[in-house]
Design a protein around this motif. Structure first.
Motif, short mmCIF file in Angstrom:
data_model
loop_
_atom_site.label_atom_id
_atom_site.label_comp_id
_atom_site.label_asym_id
_atom_site.label_seq_id
_atom_site.Cartn_x
_atom_site.Cartn_y
_atom_site.Cartn_z
N CYS A 99 0.84 -1.20 0.00
CA CYS A 99 0.00 0.00 0.00
C CYS A 99 0.88 1.26 0.00
CB CYS A 99 -0.92 0.00 1.22
SG CYS A 99 -1.94 1.49 1.34
N PRO A 100 0.74 2.14 -0.99
CA PRO A 100 1.64 3.30 -1.07
C PRO A 100 1.36 4.38 -0.05
CG PRO A 100 -0.01 3.40 -2.82
CD PRO A 100 -0.20 2.06 -2.13
N THR A 101 0.19 4.36 0.58
CA THR A 101 -0.15 5.43 1.53
C THR A 101 -0.16 4.97 2.98
OG1 THR A 101 -2.54 5.02 1.43
CG2 THR A 101 -1.60 6.49 -0.24
N GLY A 102 -0.05 3.65 3.21
CA GLY A 102 -0.13 3.14 4.57
C GLY A 102 -1.55 2.97 5.06
N ALA A 103 -2.52 3.01 4.14
CA ALA A 103 -3.92 2.85 4.54
C ALA A 103 -4.19 1.44 5.04
CB ALA A 103 -4.84 3.18 3.37
N MET A 104 -3.56 0.45 4.42
CA MET A 104 -3.69 -0.94 4.87
C MET A 104 -2.76 -1.17 6.05
SD MET A 104 -5.91 -2.86 3.32
CE MET A 104 -7.00 -2.66 1.90
N GLY A 122 -7.74 4.75 -3.11
CA GLY A 122 -8.45 3.93 -4.08
C GLY A 122 -7.64 3.54 -5.30
N CYS A 123 -6.33 3.44 -5.15
CA CYS A 123 -5.47 3.15 -6.30
C CYS A 123 -5.55 1.70 -6.76
CB CYS A 123 -4.02 3.52 -6.00
SG CYS A 123 -3.25 2.50 -4.71
N GLY A 124 -5.99 0.80 -5.89
CA GLY A 124 -6.13 -0.61 -6.25
C GLY A 124 -4.88 -1.44 -6.08
N THR A 125 -3.81 -0.86 -5.56
CA THR A 125 -2.57 -1.63 -5.37
C THR A 125 -2.79 -2.79 -4.42
OG1 THR A 125 -1.25 0.37 -5.73
CG2 THR A 125 -0.14 -1.48 -4.68
N CYS A 126 -3.59 -2.60 -3.40
CA CYS A 126 -3.85 -3.66 -2.42
C CYS A 126 -4.52 -4.85 -3.09
CB CYS A 126 -4.69 -3.14 -1.27
SG CYS A 126 -6.25 -2.36 -1.76
N ASP A 133 -7.42 -11.88 -3.52
CA ASP A 133 -8.36 -10.92 -4.09
C ASP A 133 -9.31 -10.38 -3.03
OD1 ASP A 133 -9.24 -9.45 -6.27
OD2 ASP A 133 -10.79 -10.90 -6.82
N ALA A 134 -8.79 -10.18 -1.81
CA ALA A 134 -9.67 -9.78 -0.70
C ALA A 134 -10.09 -8.32 -0.76
CB ALA A 134 -9.00 -10.09 0.63
N PRO A 135 -9.18 -7.35 -0.95
CA PRO A 135 -9.64 -5.96 -1.01
C PRO A 135 -10.47 -5.71 -2.27
CG PRO A 135 -7.27 -6.09 -0.58
CD PRO A 135 -7.71 -7.45 -1.02
N ARG A 136 -11.49 -4.92 -2.13
CA ARG A 136 -12.33 -4.53 -3.26
C ARG A 136 -12.40 -3.01 -3.31
NH1 ARG A 136 -14.75 -8.97 -6.00
NH2 ARG A 136 -13.51 -10.74 -5.26
N ILE A 137 -12.45 -2.46 -4.51
CA ILE A 137 -12.51 -1.01 -4.67
C ILE A 137 -13.97 -0.58 -4.77
CG2 ILE A 137 -11.76 0.97 -6.03
CD1 ILE A 137 -9.54 -0.61 -4.64
N ALA A 144 -10.69 1.51 -1.02
CA ALA A 144 -10.62 0.06 -0.87
C ALA A 144 -11.42 -0.35 0.36
CB ALA A 144 -9.18 -0.40 -0.74
N ARG A 145 -12.20 -1.41 0.22
CA ARG A 145 -12.96 -1.97 1.33
C ARG A 145 -12.64 -3.46 1.41
NH1 ARG A 145 -17.44 1.08 2.81
NH2 ARG A 145 -17.45 -0.33 4.59
N LYS A 146 -12.67 -4.02 2.60
CA LYS A 146 -12.38 -5.43 2.77
C LYS A 146 -12.87 -5.92 4.12
CE LYS A 146 -8.31 -6.71 4.16
NZ LYS A 146 -8.70 -6.88 5.58
N CYS A 147 -12.86 -7.24 4.28
CA CYS A 147 -13.15 -7.83 5.59
C CYS A 147 -12.09 -7.39 6.58
CB CYS A 147 -13.15 -9.36 5.45
SG CYS A 147 -12.91 -10.25 7.01
#
Length: 228
Positions: A99-104, A122-126, A133-137, A144-147
């Motif tokens: 993750c380039p921003t540290g959001a994850m 929301g770049c989709g790198t995750c 394929d867990a994170p979804r945009i 990005a949203r995920k469990c």
């Protein structure tokens, strides 16, 4: 992580000591799972997500056939099983590392991976990095949203919603070391990828996953539109 207070096994003297992280994960008992998708719906309802949200995906994996023998009998090589897979909160989470921003990020108390919507761009790198394929945009929010393992509930000593929603109790959640002690350490069966990210996941065995009996290489995901 560091904690302040009496260290375990000490004489009671207070101080600063290293407290190991308790890593949490999921066990899925494939002999119980019927593919009903109630676990996924329970999570959607709790997080107030729409029909396109796929925090937990239920794979229908099948293959083989019935073959007629020279004696006129039928020999079964067909197989079918279900896998309910969400984020596996990996020890070496590719989404966190890339993750380039540290959001994850991984929660310090539980090891559960979650995303900070205030930092995510929301770049989709995750999603591109995750082998599961867990994170979804979220197209509407561009985030990005995920469990997240129902992190708020776990912090309150409650179970994730998917676990409680399962009518056949095919899902179990807890410290991953305890789950592995009870059910083994299998975390890869077809069609899941090799566990290179050290997923905190246990897959319970059943006859249909016996590679000595069935040729799993002939299998395929029978419901691709539901999990893509």
């Amino acid at each position: 992580r560091w904690a302040r207070g009496p260290a375990p096994g000490s004489s009671g003297a207070r101080g600063l000591w290293w407290k190991p992280m308790t890593r949490y994960g999921f066990d899925f008992d494939s002999s119980r799972g019927t593919g009903c998708k109630t676990c996924g719906r329970g999570g959607k309802d709790y997080h107030d997500r729409g029909p396109d949200s796929l925090f937990r995906r239920i794979y229908d994996f099948e293959g083989g056939s019935w073959e007629k023998t020279s004696e006129g009998a039928w020999n079964k090589t067909a197989f079918n099983y279900h896998l309910a897979i969400s984020c596996n909160h990996c020890d070496n989470a590719a989404c966190v590392e890339n993750c380039p921003t540290g959001a994850m990020q991984k929660d310090e108390e539980t090891g559960l991976v979650n995303s900070d919507p205030e930092v995510c761009i929301g770049c989709g790198t995750c999603r591109n990095s995750c082998p599961y394929d867990a994170p979804r945009i979220d197209a509407e929010l561009s985030r990005a949203r995920k469990c997240d393992g129902c992190l708020a509930r776990v912090r309150n000593e409650e179970q994730p919603m998917c676990v409680g929603a399962c009518p056949l109790r095919a899902l179990e959640f807890g410290p991953i070391d305890e789950l592995r002690e009870k059910y083994g350490d299998t975390s890869q069966v077809a069609p899941l990828p090799e566990p290179t990210t050290a997923p905190n996941l246990v897959i319970g065995s059943c006859q249909a996953i016996d590679s000595n009996t069935y040729n799993l290489d002939e299998g395929y995901i029978a419901n691709p539109l539901e999990v893509e």
